[in-house]
Design a protein around this motif. Structure first.
Motif, PDB file in Angstrom:
ATOM      1  N   ALA A 444       0.838  -1.077   0.187  1.00 43.89           N
ATOM      2  CA  ALA A 444      -0.081  -0.085   0.121  1.00 43.89           C
ATOM      3  C   ALA A 444       0.914   1.233  -0.098  1.00 43.89           C
ATOM      4  CB  ALA A 444      -1.165  -0.046   1.261  1.00 43.89           C
ATOM      5  N   ARG A 445       0.367   2.427  -0.662  1.00 46.09           N
ATOM      6  CA  ARG A 445       1.139   3.557  -0.632  1.00 46.09           C
ATOM      7  C   ARG A 445       1.043   4.440   0.611  1.00 46.09           C
ATOM      8  NH1 ARG A 445      -0.449   8.818  -4.443  1.00 46.09           N
ATOM      9  NH2 ARG A 445       1.267  10.246  -3.412  1.00 46.09           N
ATOM     10  N   PRO A 446       1.992   4.756   1.345  1.00 45.50           N
ATOM     11  CA  PRO A 446       2.213   5.310   2.411  1.00 45.50           C
ATOM     12  C   PRO A 446       1.471   6.537   2.539  1.00 45.50           C
ATOM     13  CG  PRO A 446       4.350   5.408   1.543  1.00 45.50           C
ATOM     14  CD  PRO A 446       3.624   4.544   0.603  1.00 45.50           C
ATOM     15  N   PRO A 447       0.943   6.842   3.642  1.00 48.69           N
ATOM     16  CA  PRO A 447       0.088   8.371   3.613  1.00 48.69           C
ATOM     17  C   PRO A 447       0.981   9.405   3.096  1.00 48.69           C
ATOM     18  CG  PRO A 447       0.503   7.274   5.801  1.00 48.69           C
ATOM     19  CD  PRO A 447       0.761   6.527   4.835  1.00 48.69           C
ATOM     20  N   MET A 448       0.471  10.404   2.696  1.00 44.31           N
ATOM     21  CA  MET A 448       1.537  11.507   2.093  1.00 44.31           C
ATOM     22  C   MET A 448       0.928  12.618   2.599  1.00 44.31           C
ATOM     23  SD  MET A 448       3.691  10.091   0.237  1.00 44.31           S
ATOM     24  CE  MET A 448       4.523  11.435  -0.634  1.00 44.31           C
ATOM     25  N   TYR A 449       1.590  13.673   2.822  1.00 43.79           N
ATOM     26  CA  TYR A 449       1.385  15.139   3.118  1.00 43.79           C
ATOM     27  C   TYR A 449       1.758  16.090   1.748  1.00 43.79           C
ATOM     28  CZ  TYR A 449       1.254  15.002   8.224  1.00 43.79           C
ATOM     29  OH  TYR A 449       0.843  14.905   9.365  1.00 43.79           O
ATOM     30  N   ARG A 450       0.867  16.984   1.618  1.00 46.38           N
ATOM     31  CA  ARG A 450       0.951  18.073   0.209  1.00 46.38           C
ATOM     32  C   ARG A 450       1.155  19.394   0.665  1.00 46.38           C
ATOM     33  NH1 ARG A 450      -4.096  17.060  -3.403  1.00 46.38           N
ATOM     34  NH2 ARG A 450      -5.066  18.265  -1.760  1.00 46.38           N
ATOM     35  N   LEU A 451       2.076  19.855   0.032  1.00 45.20           N
ATOM     36  CA  LEU A 451       2.270  21.356   0.318  1.00 45.20           C
ATOM     37  C   LEU A 451       1.041  22.412  -0.174  1.00 45.20           C
ATOM     38  CD1 LEU A 451       4.537  23.298   1.271  1.00 45.20           C
ATOM     39  CD2 LEU A 451       5.236  23.502  -1.255  1.00 45.20           C
ATOM     40  N   CYS A 452       0.713  22.994   0.948  1.00 42.59           N
ATOM     41  CA  CYS A 452      -0.311  23.952   0.478  1.00 42.59           C
ATOM     42  C   CYS A 452       0.035  25.392   1.071  1.00 42.59           C
ATOM     43  CB  CYS A 452      -1.657  23.617   1.279  1.00 42.59           C
ATOM     44  SG  CYS A 452      -1.592  23.699   3.085  1.00 42.59           S
ATOM     45  N   THR A 503      10.219  30.093   5.402  1.00 46.63           N
ATOM     46  CA  THR A 503      10.373  30.436   7.048  1.00 46.63           C
ATOM     47  C   THR A 503       9.321  29.404   7.630  1.00 46.63           C
ATOM     48  OG1 THR A 503      11.152  32.818   6.858  1.00 46.63           O
ATOM     49  CG2 THR A 503      10.078  31.820   8.950  1.00 46.63           C
ATOM     50  N   MET A 504       8.243  29.164   7.100  1.00 38.61           N
ATOM     51  CA  MET A 504       7.336  28.380   7.620  1.00 38.61           C
ATOM     52  C   MET A 504       6.667  27.612   6.295  1.00 38.61           C
ATOM     53  SD  MET A 504       4.073  29.076   9.999  1.00 38.61           S
ATOM     54  CE  MET A 504       3.250  30.194   9.171  1.00 38.61           C
ATOM     55  N   LEU A 505       6.349  26.171   6.599  1.00 35.47           N
ATOM     56  CA  LEU A 505       5.683  25.392   5.698  1.00 35.47           C
ATOM     57  C   LEU A 505       4.452  24.819   6.287  1.00 35.47           C
ATOM     58  CD1 LEU A 505       9.004  23.559   4.599  1.00 35.47           C
ATOM     59  CD2 LEU A 505       7.950  25.200   3.105  1.00 35.47           C
ATOM     60  N   ILE A 506       3.509  24.647   5.495  1.00 32.08           N
ATOM     61  CA  ILE A 506       2.289  23.769   5.810  1.00 32.08           C
ATOM     62  C   ILE A 506       1.937  22.841   5.110  1.00 32.08           C
ATOM     63  CG2 ILE A 506      -0.367  24.314   6.297  1.00 32.08           C
ATOM     64  CD1 ILE A 506       0.235  27.167   7.390  1.00 32.08           C
ATOM     65  N   TYR A 507       1.822  21.719   5.437  1.00 30.95           N
ATOM     66  CA  TYR A 507       1.407  20.409   4.651  1.00 30.95           C
ATOM     67  C   TYR A 507       0.053  20.135   5.087  1.00 30.95           C
ATOM     68  CZ  TYR A 507       5.993  20.013   2.842  1.00 30.95           C
ATOM     69  OH  TYR A 507       7.183  20.393   2.057  1.00 30.95           O
ATOM     70  N   GLU A 508      -0.755  19.596   4.176  1.00 33.46           N
ATOM     71  CA  GLU A 508      -2.048  18.880   4.502  1.00 33.46           C
ATOM     72  C   GLU A 508      -2.009  17.307   4.191  1.00 33.46           C
ATOM     73  OE1 GLU A 508      -5.296  19.641   1.883  1.00 33.46           O
ATOM     74  OE2 GLU A 508      -4.212  20.446   0.375  1.00 33.46           O
ATOM     75  N   LEU A 509      -2.634  16.712   5.003  1.00 33.49           N
ATOM     76  CA  LEU A 509      -2.691  15.214   4.829  1.00 33.49           C
ATOM     77  C   LEU A 509      -3.508  14.729   3.699  1.00 33.49           C
ATOM     78  CD1 LEU A 509      -1.414  12.578   6.180  1.00 33.49           C
ATOM     79  CD2 LEU A 509      -3.418  12.405   7.540  1.00 33.49           C
ATOM     80  N   ILE A 510      -3.328  13.854   2.616  1.00 33.78           N
ATOM     81  CA  ILE A 510      -4.016  13.723   1.589  1.00 33.78           C
ATOM     82  C   ILE A 510      -4.184  12.224   1.484  1.00 33.78           C
ATOM     83  CG2 ILE A 510      -3.467  15.576   0.405  1.00 33.78           C
ATOM     84  CD1 ILE A 510      -1.461  13.747  -1.415  1.00 33.78           C
TER      85      ILE A 510
END
Length: 510
Positions: A444-452, A503-510
């Motif tokens: 199975a594909r591991p869960p990923m974060y996506r840059l937003c 300086t800051m990154l926000i990723y959302e779980l997909i």
């Protein structure tokens, strides 16, 4: 001047700068780009509106919800929005007599603004739930229990006296599951007795990472084991206390007459005074010390007790033992929305601040395993031994319902054992999924974060300007990036975003 070029007829509003408020504008734009946040706040507001006597959860939550609505992508032309209602509501939460939060005209940090907003939202939601949802359901006997207010999860054990407990518990879990909330696991190993500490779970909103060539290396540096010195080790201290007591007994027995320990008397291990033989066997201090000795020599976890008080009750003198330990902090429960701060401003030995301008390569998609398996675990050893400070009220409340989530997490990562001995738990059986023909399914594909969102600081350590690069995703794989600098909104490419000095990154779980 406001520039809103059309990108597939999609635009986003800008924010007015009211005097060095670019840090707050960048924080609001970053939160507006996190998809789960606005539905979460709207859920809390709608839950309050259906109860005429409860009102809004708070002025801050209402103002933040309205602002995020106004910052949502729109079709066609759009104007700019004011951040003053949210900033004023955040300042009004301060107790009187304290310095004003984010003083007008001064330079501030966008990451600090995001963290302050999310902490304030969580506090207001918990307070609103306890006052308007929980209090009317409680009987007078339950209303005076401090545990009810600190840990609403214990309502589940009061169903006989509180018929609506299950419904209140479900609503509490639904309204307080902040999308930015995750869990950190702190553990340590004593370098003298090689036993592990209790793995304490603490909630977090944002991870502050050191600067490294890549984001993966920054995460590895964050979770890498580090040496901590001059820490009191419970197991070593307990052994030292027992050893000192036994040494004192030997010295006292060496100067006693031969008939001192006659069959009719026994020696009190605490102060050396004789005790009556009528005392039941195995109930004296000597038996208690023997049990403590066996507990120290075992490889299992020490119970969560105040051993200094326990030994004092036995008449023993506590011998604190300061040691060095190997400590590691890892992510036990990843959040739905991941906030990452890159620590670009550092303090120099001279007492001045300096900014690190090195570029950190960050991917558009980040696997969750890069967060949960960033560094190897500590070497295995015996049980628990390190004295750690008591967790905060919020940490205890969060830990009670989050431990279950650890044991139902993805099979890609073994759940952490909280307060248990790993050697006593058998390895789970491996049941690989099979197809209808008996063959093994592909992994199975591991869960990923996506840059937003990417927040960029332009300037030096003491002054500068903040801008935000936020993604607007439509149907399918369509994604448009916008660079927002206060009122100015322009289109940019994904390659430009990935080259930014983040300086800051926000990723959302997909």
């Amino acid at each position: 001047m406001t520039d809103h070029p059309a990108a597939a007829n999609v635009n986003i509003p800008g924010l007015y700068n009211a005097g060095n408020t670019c840090f707050f504008n960048a924080a609001l734009q970053a939160l507006a780009a996190a998809p789960p946040l606005l539905p979460f706040l709207q859920l809390a507001v709608s839950a309050a509106e259906v109860r005429a006597d409860s009102g809004s959860p708070s002025q801050l939550i209402a103002a933040l919800t309205d602002c995020l609505k106004d910052l949502s992508p729109v079709t066609g032309k759009c104007g700019s929005v004011s951040a003053w209602p949210v900033l004023d509501a955040l300042r009004e939460r301060q107790p009187p007599g304290t310095p004003q939060l984010f003083q007008h005209g001064a330079e501030h940090d966008a990451c600090e603004a995001v963290e302050a907003l999310m902490d304030a939202v969580a506090e207001d939601l918990h307070a609103w739930f306890r006052i308007f949802l929980l209090a009317p359901l409680l009987t007078p006997s339950l209303r005076d229990l401090p545990a009810i207010w600190q840990h609403p999860q214990c309502l589940g054990t009061q169903t006989a006296e509180l018929p609506s407990a299950a419904r209140a518990l479900r609503e509490w879990q639904r309204l307080t599951a902040e999308p930015f909330a995750g869990l950190l696991c702190d553990e340590g190993m004593c370098l003298r007795c090689h036993s592990h500490s209790v793995r304490q779970l603490t909630p977090f909103v944002m991870l502050s990472l050191p600067i490294a060539p890549t984001l993966e290396q920054s995460l590895q540096s964050f979770s890498a084991p580090a040496y901590v010195h001059d820490v009191e080790c419970t197991r070593c201290s307990l052994r030292a206390s027992i050893r000192d007591c036994l040494s004192a007994q030997l010295k006292q027995s060496a100067g006693r007459p031969a008939d001192f320990d006659s069959p009719g008397t026994a020696c009190d291990s605490a102060n050396g005074s004789p005790k009556s033989s009528s005392e039941p066997a195995g109930e004296g201090p000597s038996a208690a010390i023997s049990r403590l000795q066996l507990l120290c020599d075992s490889k299992c976890t020490l119970p969560e007790l105040d051993f200094a008080a326990e030994t004092a009750a036995m008449g023993l003198q506590w011998a604190p033992c300061r040691v060095s330990l190997l400590k590691r902090c890892s992510v036990a429960k990843p959040p739905k929305v991941l906030l990452l701060q890159l620590r670009r401003v550092q303090w120099l030995p001279s007492g001045h601040q300096a900014k690190d301008f090195r570029h950190v390569m960050f991917p558009e998609h980040l696997p969750v395993t890069a967060l949960t398996e960033a560094a190897p675990s500590l070497p295995t050893g015996s049980g628990t031994n390190l004295t750690s400070p008591a967790p905060s009220r919020a940490a205890v409340a969060f830990q009670m319902h989050a431990v279950r989530a650890l044991h139902t997490s993805s099979p890609a990562r073994q759940p952490l054992l909280v307060g248990t001995c790993a050697q006593n738990i058998p390895a789970p059986a491996c049941n690989e999924p099979r197809t209808s023909t008996g063959g093994a399914l592909p992994p199975a594909r591991p869960p990923m974060y996506r840059l937003c969102t990417v927040v960029v600081h332009h300037g030096g350590a003491s002054s500068g300007h903040y801008s935000t690069c936020r993604a607007v995703r439509g149907t399918g794989a369509a994604c448009h990036w916008f660079r927002v600098s206060d009122r100015s909104v322009t289109c940019c490419s994904k390659d430009d975003v990935l080259k930014a000095e983040a300086t800051m990154l926000i990723y959302e779980l997909i």
